[in-house]
Design a protein around this motif. Structure first.
Motif, PDB file in Angstrom:
ATOM      1  N   THR A  89     -40.894 -26.895   8.408  1.00 49.10           N
ATOM      2  CA  THR A  89     -42.185 -26.225   8.527  1.00 49.10           C
ATOM      3  C   THR A  89     -42.240 -25.383   9.801  1.00 49.10           C
ATOM      4  OG1 THR A  89     -43.180 -28.125   9.677  1.00 49.10           O
ATOM      5  CG2 THR A  89     -43.374 -28.071   7.275  1.00 49.10           C
ATOM      6  N   PHE A  90     -43.015 -24.311   9.705  1.00 48.85           N
ATOM      7  CA  PHE A  90     -43.224 -23.416  10.848  1.00 48.85           C
ATOM      8  C   PHE A  90     -44.741 -23.217  10.999  1.00 48.85           C
ATOM      9  CE2 PHE A  90     -39.056 -22.349   9.120  1.00 48.85           C
ATOM     10  CZ  PHE A  90     -38.261 -22.304  10.251  1.00 48.85           C
ATOM     11  N   GLU A  91     -45.428 -24.265  11.439  1.00 50.64           N
ATOM     12  CA  GLU A  91     -46.893 -24.200  11.526  1.00 50.64           C
ATOM     13  C   GLU A  91     -47.333 -23.090  12.481  1.00 50.64           C
ATOM     14  OE1 GLU A  91     -50.745 -26.927  12.870  1.00 50.64           O
ATOM     15  OE2 GLU A  91     -48.812 -27.893  12.484  1.00 50.64           O
ATOM     16  N   ARG A  92     -48.115 -22.143  11.952  1.00 49.54           N
ATOM     17  CA  ARG A  92     -48.683 -21.040  12.732  1.00 49.54           C
ATOM     18  C   ARG A  92     -47.634 -20.279  13.557  1.00 49.54           C
ATOM     19  NH1 ARG A  92     -54.702 -22.596  14.911  1.00 49.54           N
ATOM     20  NH2 ARG A  92     -54.920 -24.619  13.911  1.00 49.54           N
ATOM     21  N   GLY A  93     -46.407 -20.284  13.103  1.00 51.76           N
ATOM     22  CA  GLY A  93     -45.348 -19.613  13.849  1.00 51.76           C
ATOM     23  C   GLY A  93     -44.467 -18.807  12.924  1.00 51.76           C
ATOM     24  N   LYS A  94     -43.658 -17.954  13.494  1.00 50.19           N
ATOM     25  CA  LYS A  94     -42.787 -17.112  12.695  1.00 50.19           C
ATOM     26  C   LYS A  94     -41.590 -17.922  12.203  1.00 50.19           C
ATOM     27  CE  LYS A  94     -45.385 -13.571  13.376  1.00 50.19           C
ATOM     28  NZ  LYS A  94     -46.296 -13.126  12.293  1.00 50.19           N
ATOM     29  N   ARG A 120     -39.602 -40.881  -4.420  1.00 51.21           N
ATOM     30  CA  ARG A 120     -38.524 -40.588  -5.359  1.00 51.21           C
ATOM     31  C   ARG A 120     -38.617 -41.454  -6.611  1.00 51.21           C
ATOM     32  NH1 ARG A 120     -37.720 -35.978  -3.647  1.00 51.21           N
ATOM     33  NH2 ARG A 120     -36.441 -35.605  -1.802  1.00 51.21           N
ATOM     34  N   LYS A 121     -39.123 -42.660  -6.471  1.00 48.18           N
ATOM     35  CA  LYS A 121     -39.261 -43.561  -7.620  1.00 48.18           C
ATOM     36  C   LYS A 121     -40.182 -42.967  -8.672  1.00 48.18           C
ATOM     37  CE  LYS A 121     -41.075 -48.149  -8.822  1.00 48.18           C
ATOM     38  NZ  LYS A 121     -41.658 -49.411  -8.276  1.00 48.18           N
ATOM     39  N   TYR A 122     -41.297 -42.397  -8.243  1.00 51.38           N
ATOM     40  CA  TYR A 122     -42.302 -41.885  -9.182  1.00 51.38           C
ATOM     41  C   TYR A 122     -42.193 -40.371  -9.403  1.00 51.38           C
ATOM     42  CZ  TYR A 122     -44.620 -46.400  -8.570  1.00 51.38           C
ATOM     43  OH  TYR A 122     -44.916 -47.742  -8.536  1.00 51.38           O
ATOM     44  N   GLN A 123     -41.737 -39.645  -8.394  1.00 52.06           N
ATOM     45  CA  GLN A 123     -41.691 -38.179  -8.457  1.00 52.06           C
ATOM     46  C   GLN A 123     -40.316 -37.707  -7.973  1.00 52.06           C
ATOM     47  OE1 GLN A 123     -44.162 -36.196  -9.572  1.00 52.06           O
ATOM     48  NE2 GLN A 123     -45.825 -37.676  -9.735  1.00 52.06           N
ATOM     49  N   PRO A 124     -39.274 -37.905  -8.789  1.00 51.08           N
ATOM     50  CA  PRO A 124     -37.912 -37.606  -8.322  1.00 51.08           C
ATOM     51  C   PRO A 124     -37.671 -36.143  -7.983  1.00 51.08           C
ATOM     52  CG  PRO A 124     -37.937 -38.082 -10.687  1.00 51.08           C
ATOM     53  CD  PRO A 124     -39.280 -38.471 -10.154  1.00 51.08           C
ATOM     54  N   GLU A 125     -38.481 -35.221  -8.527  1.00 52.24           N
ATOM     55  CA  GLU A 125     -38.276 -33.797  -8.250  1.00 52.24           C
ATOM     56  C   GLU A 125     -39.409 -33.204  -7.422  1.00 52.24           C
ATOM     57  OE1 GLU A 125     -37.614 -31.926 -12.017  1.00 52.24           O
ATOM     58  OE2 GLU A 125     -35.491 -32.515 -12.036  1.00 52.24           O
ATOM     59  N   ALA A 126     -40.131 -34.047  -6.724  1.00 55.31           N
ATOM     60  CA  ALA A 126     -41.191 -33.550  -5.837  1.00 55.31           C
ATOM     61  C   ALA A 126     -40.603 -33.179  -4.485  1.00 55.31           C
ATOM     62  CB  ALA A 126     -42.268 -34.612  -5.649  1.00 55.31           C
ATOM     63  N   MET A 127     -41.051 -32.046  -3.949  1.00 55.33           N
ATOM     64  CA  MET A 127     -40.690 -31.688  -2.588  1.00 55.33           C
ATOM     65  C   MET A 127     -41.282 -32.712  -1.626  1.00 55.33           C
ATOM     66  SD  MET A 127     -38.904 -28.805  -2.554  1.00 55.33           S
ATOM     67  CE  MET A 127     -39.112 -28.281  -0.845  1.00 55.33           C
ATOM     68  N   ILE A 128     -40.485 -33.190  -0.693  1.00 56.94           N
ATOM     69  CA  ILE A 128     -40.990 -34.072   0.362  1.00 56.94           C
ATOM     70  C   ILE A 128     -40.938 -33.283   1.662  1.00 56.94           C
ATOM     71  CG2 ILE A 128     -40.733 -36.233   1.609  1.00 56.94           C
ATOM     72  CD1 ILE A 128     -39.371 -37.419  -0.815  1.00 56.94           C
ATOM     73  N   ILE A 129     -42.114 -33.068   2.247  1.00 51.12           N
ATOM     74  CA  ILE A 129     -42.238 -32.261   3.456  1.00 51.12           C
ATOM     75  C   ILE A 129     -43.016 -33.062   4.490  1.00 51.12           C
ATOM     76  CG2 ILE A 129     -43.088 -30.076   4.399  1.00 51.12           C
ATOM     77  CD1 ILE A 129     -42.988 -28.943   1.527  1.00 51.12           C
ATOM     78  N   ASN A 130     -42.517 -33.092   5.703  1.00 51.39           N
ATOM     79  CA  ASN A 130     -43.202 -33.791   6.787  1.00 51.39           C
ATOM     80  C   ASN A 130     -43.356 -32.801   7.934  1.00 51.39           C
ATOM     81  OD1 ASN A 130     -44.187 -35.567   8.724  1.00 51.39           O
ATOM     82  ND2 ASN A 130     -42.852 -37.243   8.086  1.00 51.39           N
ATOM     83  N   ASN A 131     -44.562 -32.324   8.125  1.00 53.82           N
ATOM     84  CA  ASN A 131     -44.821 -31.276   9.105  1.00 53.82           C
ATOM     85  C   ASN A 131     -44.430 -31.720  10.515  1.00 53.82           C
ATOM     86  OD1 ASN A 131     -45.847 -28.952  10.336  1.00 53.82           O
ATOM     87  ND2 ASN A 131     -47.906 -29.799  10.490  1.00 53.82           N
ATOM     88  N   THR A 132     -43.563 -30.941  11.143  1.00 57.18           N
ATOM     89  CA  THR A 132     -43.144 -31.280  12.504  1.00 57.18           C
ATOM     90  C   THR A 132     -44.079 -30.706  13.557  1.00 57.18           C
ATOM     91  OG1 THR A 132     -41.572 -29.439  12.280  1.00 57.18           O
ATOM     92  CG2 THR A 132     -40.709 -31.656  12.031  1.00 57.18           C
ATOM     93  N   GLY A 133     -45.123 -29.985  13.127  1.00 53.63           N
ATOM     94  CA  GLY A 133     -46.173 -29.577  14.044  1.00 53.63           C
ATOM     95  C   GLY A 133     -45.825 -28.370  14.891  1.00 53.63           C
ATOM     96  N   GLU A 156     -42.385 -28.580  17.295  1.00 54.42           N
ATOM     97  CA  GLU A 156     -41.011 -28.654  16.796  1.00 54.42           C
ATOM     98  C   GLU A 156     -40.876 -27.853  15.507  1.00 54.42           C
ATOM     99  OE1 GLU A 156     -39.398 -32.554  16.523  1.00 54.42           O
ATOM    100  OE2 GLU A 156     -39.735 -33.030  18.625  1.00 54.42           O
ATOM    101  N   ARG A 157     -41.333 -26.610  15.531  1.00 53.43           N
ATOM    102  CA  ARG A 157     -41.229 -25.764  14.345  1.00 53.43           C
ATOM    103  C   ARG A 157     -39.771 -25.629  13.902  1.00 53.43           C
ATOM    104  NH1 ARG A 157     -44.688 -22.141  17.607  1.00 53.43           N
ATOM    105  NH2 ARG A 157     -46.863 -22.356  16.926  1.00 53.43           N
ATOM    106  N   GLY A 158     -39.539 -25.790  12.608  1.00 54.91           N
ATOM    107  CA  GLY A 158     -38.206 -25.605  12.054  1.00 54.91           C
ATOM    108  C   GLY A 158     -37.288 -26.803  12.171  1.00 54.91           C
ATOM    109  N   ALA A 159     -37.752 -27.914  12.773  1.00 52.09           N
ATOM    110  CA  ALA A 159     -36.921 -29.118  12.886  1.00 52.09           C
ATOM    111  C   ALA A 159     -36.865 -29.832  11.545  1.00 52.09           C
ATOM    112  CB  ALA A 159     -37.481 -30.047  13.960  1.00 52.09           C
ATOM    113  N   LEU A 160     -35.696 -30.342  11.188  1.00 57.29           N
ATOM    114  CA  LEU A 160     -35.536 -30.992   9.891  1.00 57.29           C
ATOM    115  C   LEU A 160     -36.116 -32.393   9.865  1.00 57.29           C
ATOM    116  CD1 LEU A 160     -34.499 -31.234   7.024  1.00 57.29           C
ATOM    117  CD2 LEU A 160     -32.260 -31.871   7.934  1.00 57.29           C
ATOM    118  N   GLY A 161     -35.762 -33.228  10.822  1.00 59.83           N
ATOM    119  CA  GLY A 161     -36.215 -34.608  10.779  1.00 59.83           C
ATOM    120  C   GLY A 161     -35.361 -35.430   9.828  1.00 59.83           C
TER     121      GLY A 161
END
Length: 408
Positions: free
Chosen positions: A213-218, A184-197, A200-205
């Protein structure tokens, strides 16, 4: 609920290209080859001697993405083998500038900016080469943050940072507040995404994350009434069985199924992040490029229904079908549409029944997006029926979209 504009902008992108590229691309056995095939570090590092991508690899990648309708590209700046495509600025010498004398992330970002594509950065959270990950986890996290700081501050504005590997030590404190605060310090409008694998598809964290994220899933519906914040969604998908280039992987998905993945993502206001694994020279395997181009033909014919749209909330009588909208324009998606052919010629010649739904707006026009033909639409007592027109013989894209323009 507060909605961040950059998250809404991300949702409008619709279709992105995932790019797994690194030393493993030279080996041609997939991105996990060092670990899964138990290749020693010394043997694996011999790949450095021949790693020197085509001088225009990034420009050709961007050109392909634009051709097929991708709005952003997410590049593996560092994968689990620990090799960085960017200049690590003295953190180590296991990077592209030390191996081939080139900052490949700089080449990638410059090509994206020139071509009007938004650059995203994948970055691994764990590292097979760095012993600190196992021996001094807090020390490793400091190294990780130093690495992320480099890619956040040295390459201009980026669309987002996409992390992968949290699942490697799920019970540990990853010091996410510090990591995300740094971004956020350097890229305040960058999407931050952490793949739950995969598990745990669809988990927020963490609450600071901007997308699930929905890795290889619907994908599934997101932003339910009890959601703690407004988030986006993204499904990452492979064309065959590997993310990184695997010369002997021929288990490709059909183009129709990948088109279905794209439209089902849009159904739930999610983006599709479709992967390619360039070869060691940085160029996309011909079969991958042609599959993308075929998808791109569908995208080009139906573009207005795929980007700046949102769910309509209208229920239809077939669970596979759905309706999106943009203002007073509605897009009715018909899935598994057959082509018209002689019964002795094609298995998919049977016409599907029409689609029906409750609709209280007056329809001014109704056309099929792919060819502009007027659709057969009837409306009575607040109920609309659209007769499915199959693809004409010689064409078959699996999905048809009917555009309804309504009175304001």
């Amino acid at each position: 609920m507060i909605v961040k504009q950059y998250v809404k902008d991300f949702e409008k992108l619709g279709f992105g290209m995932f790019v797994h590229f690194g030393l493993y691309s030279e080996l041609g056995k997939g991105e996990w080859s060092q670990n899964t095939l138990q290749i020693s570090q010394a043997e694996y590092e011999k790949l450095c001697d021949r790693f020197n991508p085509d001088k225009d690899w990034a420009k050709k990648l961007v050109a392909l993405a634009k051709e097929v309708g991708c709005k952003y590209i997410n590049l593996t700046t560092r994968h689990h083998d620990g090799f960085s495509l960017y200049d690590t600025c003295g953190l180590n010498e296991y990077d592209a500038p030390h191996v081939c004398g080139r900052d490949l992330v700089r080449e990638f970002v410059d090509a994206c900016n020139e071509g009007g594509i938004i650059p995203f950065f994948y970055h691994t959270l764990f590292d097979w080469k760095d012993d600190l990950f196992e021996t001094d986890f807090k020390g490793y996290l400091k190294y990780l943050r130093q690495s992320v700081e480099i890619i956040c501050k040295n390459y201009g504005k980026i669309g987002g940072i996409w992390f992968d590997g949290y699942w490697r030590r799920r019970d540990c404190d990853w010091e996410e507040d510090e990591l995300y605060g740094l971004i956020r310090k350097y890229q305040p409008e960058a999407m931050i995404i952490n793949n739950t694998g995969l598990s745990e598809r669809g988990a927020l964290g963490h609450i600071e994350l901007d997308s699930v994220t929905f890795e290889r899933g619907k994908p599934l519906p997101i932003n339910q009434p009890d959601a703690p914040k407004y988030i986006a969604g993204e499904m990452c998908q492979v064309m065959n069985d590997h993310w990184g280039y695997a010369e002997e992987d021929v288990n490709y998905k059909s183009v129709g199924s990948l088109i279905n993945d794209l439209v089902q993502c849009r159904r739930y206001h999610c983006n599709l992040l479709l992967n390619v694994g360039p070869m060691g020279n940085g160029l996309v395997r011909p079969i991958d490029a042609e599959i993308l181009r075929l998808i791109g033909k569908f995208v080009a014919k139906n573009a207005e229904s795929l980007y700046d749209v949102e769910p309509s909330g209208i229920e239809v009588d077939n669970p596979d079908d759905f309706i999106l909208k943009n203002g007073n324009t509605y897009y009715v998606f018909r899935v598994n549409v057959p082509m018209s052919a002689n019964l002795d010629v094609a298995l998919s010649s049977e016409h599907r029944a029409g689609i029906s739904f409750d609709f209280d707006k007056k329809i001014e026009s109704a056309v099929w997006l792919d060819n502009g033909e007027t659709a057969n639409v009837t409306a009575e007592n607040g109920r609309v029926n659209i007769k499915t027109t199959p693809y004409t013989y010689g064409r078959s894209y699996h999905v048809r979209v009917c555009k309804l323009v309504c009175e304001e």
